[in-house]
Design an enzyme around this catalytic site. Structure first.
Site, PDB file in Angstrom:
ATOM      1  N   SER A 273       0.802  -1.226  -0.052  1.00  0.00           N
ATOM      2  CA  SER A 273       0.097   0.106   0.060  1.00  0.00           C
ATOM      3  C   SER A 273       1.085   1.128   0.094  1.00  0.00           C
ATOM      4  O   SER A 273       1.706   1.316   0.994  1.00  0.00           O
ATOM      5  CB  SER A 273      -0.828  -0.089   1.145  1.00  0.00           C
ATOM      6  N   GLY A 274       0.451   2.092  -0.942  1.00  0.00           N
ATOM      7  CA  GLY A 274       1.439   3.479  -1.026  1.00  0.00           C
ATOM      8  C   GLY A 274       1.077   4.172   0.324  1.00  0.00           C
ATOM      9  O   GLY A 274       1.906   4.953   0.751  1.00  0.00           O
ATOM     10  N   LEU A 275      -0.277   4.172   0.756  1.00  0.00           N
ATOM     11  CA  LEU A 275      -0.589   4.959   1.926  1.00  0.00           C
ATOM     12  C   LEU A 275       0.202   4.460   3.193  1.00  0.00           C
ATOM     13  O   LEU A 275       0.538   5.035   4.069  1.00  0.00           O
ATOM     14  CB  LEU A 275      -2.291   4.826   1.968  1.00  0.00           C
TER      15      LEU A 275
ATOM     16  N   ASP B 165       0.308  10.385   1.903  1.00  0.00           N
ATOM     17  CA  ASP B 165       0.399   9.761   0.640  1.00  0.00           C
ATOM     18  C   ASP B 165       0.053  10.660  -0.725  1.00  0.00           C
ATOM     19  O   ASP B 165      -0.945  10.823  -0.991  1.00  0.00           O
ATOM     20  CB  ASP B 165      -0.623   8.861   0.794  1.00  0.00           C
TER      21      ASP B 165
ATOM     22  N   ASP C 130       1.143  -1.247  -5.253  1.00  0.00           N
ATOM     23  CA  ASP C 130       0.531  -0.045  -5.624  1.00  0.00           C
ATOM     24  C   ASP C 130       1.409   1.254  -6.077  1.00  0.00           C
ATOM     25  O   ASP C 130       2.176   1.383  -5.152  1.00  0.00           O
ATOM     26  CB  ASP C 130      -0.101   0.549  -4.335  1.00  0.00           C
TER      27      ASP C 130
ATOM     28  N   ASP D 257       0.915   3.914  -7.414  1.00  0.00           N
ATOM     29  CA  ASP D 257       0.377   5.196  -7.857  1.00  0.00           C
ATOM     30  C   ASP D 257      -0.068   5.243  -9.169  1.00  0.00           C
ATOM     31  O   ASP D 257      -0.458   4.655  -9.726  1.00  0.00           O
ATOM     32  CB  ASP D 257       1.189   6.451  -7.194  1.00  0.00           C
TER      33      ASP D 257
ATOM     34  N   GLU E 166      -2.623   3.618 -11.228  1.00  0.00           N
ATOM     35  CA  GLU E 166      -4.004   4.464 -11.343  1.00  0.00           C
ATOM     36  C   GLU E 166      -4.092   5.593 -12.404  1.00  0.00           C
ATOM     37  O   GLU E 166      -3.032   6.190 -12.616  1.00  0.00           O
ATOM     38  CB  GLU E 166      -4.216   4.939  -9.952  1.00  0.00           C
TER      39      GLU E 166
ATOM     40  N   LYS F 150       0.211  12.640  -7.575  1.00  0.00           N
ATOM     41  CA  LYS F 150      -1.001  12.276  -6.909  1.00  0.00           C
ATOM     42  C   LYS F 150      -1.298  12.320  -5.595  1.00  0.00           C
ATOM     43  O   LYS F 150      -0.396  12.450  -5.021  1.00  0.00           O
ATOM     44  CB  LYS F 150      -1.257  10.496  -7.372  1.00  0.00           C
TER      45      LYS F 150
ATOM     46  N   ASN G 132      -3.659  11.053  -2.193  1.00  0.00           N
ATOM     47  CA  ASN G 132      -4.529   9.805  -1.700  1.00  0.00           C
ATOM     48  C   ASN G 132      -6.200   9.689  -2.190  1.00  0.00           C
ATOM     49  O   ASN G 132      -6.462  11.166  -2.176  1.00  0.00           O
ATOM     50  CB  ASN G 132      -4.359   9.523  -0.114  1.00  0.00           C
ATOM     51  N   SER G 133      -6.938   9.089  -2.578  1.00  0.00           N
ATOM     52  CA  SER G 133      -8.157   9.080  -3.064  1.00  0.00           C
ATOM     53  C   SER G 133      -9.053   9.811  -1.954  1.00  0.00           C
ATOM     54  O   SER G 133     -10.145  10.111  -2.510  1.00  0.00           O
ATOM     55  CB  SER G 133      -8.495   7.673  -3.518  1.00  0.00           C
TER      56      SER G 133
ATOM     57  N   ARG H  64      -6.253   0.738 -12.406  1.00  0.00           N
ATOM     58  CA  ARG H  64      -6.931   1.365 -11.433  1.00  0.00           C
ATOM     59  C   ARG H  64      -7.717   2.700 -11.584  1.00  0.00           C
ATOM     60  O   ARG H  64      -6.866   3.693 -12.382  1.00  0.00           O
ATOM     61  CB  ARG H  64      -6.168   1.465 -10.232  1.00  0.00           C
TER      62      ARG H  64
ATOM     63  N   HIS I 135     -12.161   2.110  -7.724  1.00  0.00           N
ATOM     64  CA  HIS I 135     -12.310   2.892  -6.571  1.00  0.00           C
ATOM     65  C   HIS I 135     -13.416   3.756  -6.290  1.00  0.00           C
ATOM     66  O   HIS I 135     -13.757   4.360  -7.205  1.00  0.00           O
ATOM     67  CB  HIS I 135     -10.770   3.621  -6.206  1.00  0.00           C
TER      68      HIS I 135
HETATM   69  C1  SPV Z   1      -3.358   2.395  -0.853  1.00  0.00           C
HETATM   70  O1  SPV Z   1      -3.329   1.745  -0.048  1.00  0.00           O
HETATM   71  O2  SPV Z   1      -2.338   3.115  -1.043  1.00  0.00           O
HETATM   72  C2  SPV Z   1      -4.367   2.774  -1.609  1.00  0.00           C
HETATM   73  C3  SPV Z   1      -5.670   2.477  -1.290  1.00  0.00           C
HETATM   74  O3  SPV Z   1      -3.928   3.528  -2.715  1.00  0.00           O
HETATM   75  S1  SPV Z   1      -6.568   3.790  -0.552  1.00  0.00           S
HETATM   76  O4  SPV Z   1      -5.554   4.275   0.233  1.00  0.00           O
HETATM   77  O5  SPV Z   1      -7.787   3.315  -0.215  1.00  0.00           O
HETATM   78  O6  SPV Z   1      -6.854   4.867  -1.900  1.00  0.00           O
HETATM   79 MG    MG Z   2      -2.150   4.207  -2.885  1.00  0.00          MG
END
Ligand code: SPV
Ligand code: MG
Length: 272
Positions: free
Chosen positions: A28-30, A40, A67, A69, A96, A102, A104-105, A139, A170
């Site tokens: 996970s990037g986050l 993130d 992930d 990004d 994505e 980017k 975080n979403s 993504r 997502h």
């Molecule tokens: C991550 O885990 O870095 C994601 C998923 O991209 S989210 O944080 O839910 O967007």
């Molecule tokens: Mg991410």
């Protein structure tokens, strides 16, 4: 068959997810950014993000989806990123369609990349891979950016043509309405690619329910990282209040558990 993917960010989280029977890992990037104490927001270099996935690779034999990004740059960068991950034994990358850099979403202000540019990143990634089994997951952030189903469908067509092995949709609604809508549209359109989902905000929706609407893989992206924050805060509060750790000892893993998880001999002091 439905694949359950657990988000991880280092060797230990990878070991734990494997022990509890998950099918694959999400680097996970986050969570990797958070483990560095950073947002993130595309701040870590891709070599730093990759290093965390390599820790996971060494600690677990589960398939790893990285992930990455929006690919960390233009197409030349995307190609290098794919080769770096692939040559390290990572099984898949997820790219994505947000504009670079980017966020975080779950924060506002993310822009989508133009569809043809986002598709060209997928095509570049597929052309860069050297082994047949490596997977590229496209993504889609159309719902996150408020662009809706039609944008998602038209992009899905492009990403499929570009060679994507799977799609990840997502959503940040509190229910799985957009996910259901997307799956229906995609299948009606004849797109047969597996679809991944990340039920962070619609967490009441089980993997069985997601499977029943056409999702092939559920990704629990950030729960282990969030759990570790709560556990650490509990220790810090207890230690502040009591000036010792006795009160919290029953809540935290024993040294014996820790030793066992990382393959050390049992501790010499038996009550640990
Ligand atoms: C991550 O885990 O870095 C994601 C998923 O991209 S989210 O944080 O839910 O967007
Ligand atoms: Mg991410």
């Amino acid at each position: 068959m439905h694949v359950r993917v657990m988000g991880a960010h280092d060797g230990l989280t990878a070991v734990l997810a494997e022990r509890y029977g998950f099918d694959a890992l999400w680097a996970s990037g986050l969570a990797i950014s958070a483990s560095h104490g950073l947002p993130d927001s595309g701040i870590l270099t891709y070599t730093e993000v990759h290093a965390a996935a390599v820790q996971m690779r060494h600690a677990s034999s589960l398939p790893i989806i990285a992930d990455v990004d929006s690919g960390f740059g233009d197409n030349e960068t995307v190609a290098r990123v794919v080769r770096l991950y692939e040559s390290s034994g990572i099984d898949a990358v997820c790219i994505e369609d947000k504009a670079y850099p980017k966020r975080n979403s779950f924060v506002d202000g993310n822009e989508l990349e133009a569809p043809d540019i986002a598709a060209s990143r997928i095509r570049t990634a597929k052309q860069a891979q050297r082994t047949a089994d490596f997977l590229v997951i496209a993504r889609q952030e159309s719902y996150i950016a408020g662009r809706g189903a039609e944008d998602a469908l038209s992009r899905a067509r492009l990403y499929e043509k570009a060679g994507a092995d799977a799609l990840l949709v997502h959503s940040r609604q509190e229910h799985a309405g957009e996910i259901e809508e997307y799956c229906k549209l995609i299948r009606e359109d004849g797109i047969r690619l597996p679809i991944f989902a990340i039920p962070t905000t619609y967490h009441q929706t089980s993997s069985d329910s997601l499977s029943s609407v056409g999702i092939s893989a559920t990704v629990y992206a950030n729960q282990l990282m969030r759990a570790s924050i709560t556990a650490m805060q509990d220790v810090l509060e207890s230690c502040n209040a009591n000036h010792r750790t006795t009160e919290i000892e029953g809540e935290i893993a024993t040294l014996a558990e820790l030793f066992q998880l990382v393959g050390m001999a049992a501790p010499a002091v038996s009550r640990l």
